[in-house]
Scaffold this motif. Structure first.
Motif: not given
Ligand code: ADP
Length: 341
Positions: A290-317
Motif C-alpha cells: 500500500f502507498l504510504r506516501a512518498p513510499w510504497q510499503r510492502l508487507r513481506i512474509t517469510s517463505l516458511a514459518g509465520d513472520a512478517q516485516f514491512d519494507y518501504d521502497m520507491p513506488q516505481h520499484l
C-alpha cells in the motif's frame, strides 16, 4: 529546571502514576508518549498542581513546589478541548489571566500574542465566530499570556484535521522558542512527539519505561513496546550461529546480544542511500502493498514459518503482491529488542 522525584499517585486504590522521576531543563521540549490510560494526563495534572494527593516531591529551580497551589506555580496547561469563554472576545480571552496588571501592559501583551499566533485581525471576534484551528491558536495564546515558565500540552491538536494539525505542529515550537518557555507535550502519536520535542519519555502502565533524546530512542528502542509506539511493530525471533544469527528471512552477520530477544526490522531497512553500507539479503513473499506516501510499503512474509516485516521502497520499484523477493536490508538499521510480555 523542573524536577520530579518519586512521584506516585493512585485513584482510590489503583495506581495511575508509579515512582516517576525526571527533569525538564529551561526551554526544553519534552514529549511524553504512551498508550491511552498509561497515566500521561494524570502526571501532567500532578505537575500543574491539580492532584495534591500524590506522593513524592516536585521542585522548580531548587525550590520545593510540592505544596504550592496551582495558580502560584507559573505552569500553564492546555488541553484538546480547551474551552474559551464564549461571552468574551478573542482579545479578552487572551488577556483573561492578566487581571491585576496595568491596562496598557495587558493591551501590549495581548497584541504581541495575537501577532505570535497570527491572529491580530481577529482580536474583536467571539469564539463562535472562529474556526477550530483559530480557537486552538487563541487557547494557546491564552495559556502563554501570563508568561508561564513551563507549558503543559495534553494532545492539544487531537481534534483538528490532519493538515491543520501539521501546520500548528510546525508553528508551535517556534512560538515556544520565541516565548522562551519550556514545554511538556503529551501525545500517543510518536510522529507528533518528534515534530515538537527533542526528548521523549515513554510511559507504560503508570511507569516511565524509557527516556532520552528522540533519535536515540528511534535508533535503539531496546524493547518491542517502545519500538511499536515509535511505529516499528515488526520483530522476528533468531538463533545465534557461529557467523551471527539466522532468522526466518535469512542469515545476518551481526553478533547477537547475550540476552534473549528479537531482531527489530524497521520499514526503512531498505533505504540504501550509501552503496557501501553493509547489507544482508532477506527472502520472502510480498503479501500486501500500500502507498504510504512518498513510499510504497510492502508487507513481506517469510517463505516458511509465520513472520512478517514491512519494507518501504520507491513506488516505481515495488513488486506486486505474490512476488517472491530477495531484498537487501541495512545491517545498521537492525537492532535487538527485548520481547514484549
Ligand atoms: P492517559 O492520559 O495516558 O490516557 P490517564 O492519566 O488519563 O491516562 O489515566 C491513567 C489511569 O488512571 C487510567 O487507568 C484511568 O482509567 C485512571 N483514571 C484517570 N482519571 C481517573 C479518575 N478521575 N478516577 C479514577 N481513575 C481515573
Amino acid at each position: 529546571m523542573l524536577t520530579l522525584t518519586n512521584i506516585h499517585y493512585a485513584y482510590d486504590q489503583t495506581p495511575a502514576v508509579i515512582d516517576c522521576n525526571f527533569t525538564v531543563a529551561p526551554a526544553q521540549r519534552l514529549a511524553i508518549i504512551g498508550p491511552s490510560g498509561c497515566g500521561k494526563s494524570t502526571l501532567l495534572r500532578i505537575i500543574a498542581g491539580l492532584e495534591p494527593g500524590h506522593r513524592g516531591t516536585i521542585s522548580y529551580d531548587g525550590v520545593d513546589i510540592t505544596q504550592q497551589p496551582a495558580q502560584q506555580r507559573r505552569i500553564g496547561l492546555m488541553f484538546q478541548d480547551h474551552a474559551l469563554f464564549p461571552h468574551l472576545s478573542v482579545a479578552a480571552n487572551i488577556g483573561y489571566g492578566l487581571h491585576g496588571q496595568a491596562k496598557s501592559a495587558i493591551v501590549a501583551r495581548v497584541e504581541s500574542l495575537l501577532q505570535l499566533v497570527g491572529l491580530p485581525h481577529l482580536a474583536q471576534r467571539y469564539p463562535d465566530q472562529l474556526s477550530g484551528g483559530e480557537r486552538q491558536r487563541v487557547a494557546l495564546a491564552r495559556s502563554l499570556a501570563p508568561s508561564p515558565r513551563l507549558l503543559l500540552l495534553d494532545e492539544p491538536f487531537a481534534s483538528l484535521d490532519r493538515s491543520l494539525r501539521d501546520r500548528l505542529l510546525d508553528e508551535l515550537p517556534q512560538w515556544l522558542t520565541r516565548e522562551g518557555v519550556a514545554a511538556i507535550y503529551v501525545t500517543h502519536d510518536a510522529n507528533e512527539a518528534c515534530q515538537i520535542a527533542s526528548d521523549m519519555l515513554v510511559m507504560r502502565a503508570g511507569q516511565i519505561v524509557r527516556q532520552g533524546p528522540v533519535a536515540t530512542l528511534y535508533n535503539d528502542p531496546q524493547s518491542q513496546f517502545v519500538a511499536s509506539l515509535l511505529g516499528m511493530p515488526h520483530s522476528v525471533a533468531y538463533t545465534a550461529t557461529p557467523h551471527g544469527i539466522t532468522t526466518l528471512f535469512g542469515d545476518v552477520a551481526i553478533a547477537a546480544p547475550a540476552h534473549v530477544g528479537r531482531l527489530l526490522i524497521p520499514a526503512d531497512v531498505g533505504m540504501i542511500l550509501d552503496p557501501n553500507v553493509p547489507v544482508a539479503l532477506f527472502h520472502g513473499v510480498v503479501t500486501a502493498s500500500f502507498l504510504r506516501a512518498p513510499w510504497q510499503r510492502l508487507r513481506i512474509t517469510s517463505l516458511a514459518g509465520d513472520a512478517q516485516f514491512d519494507y518501504d521502497m520507491p513506488q516505481h520499484l515495488a513488486p506486486i503482491i505474490g512476488t517472491t523477493v530477495t531484498l537487501p536490508v541495512r545491517l545498521d538499521r537492525l537492532t535487538f529488542v527485548a520481547s514484549d510480555d
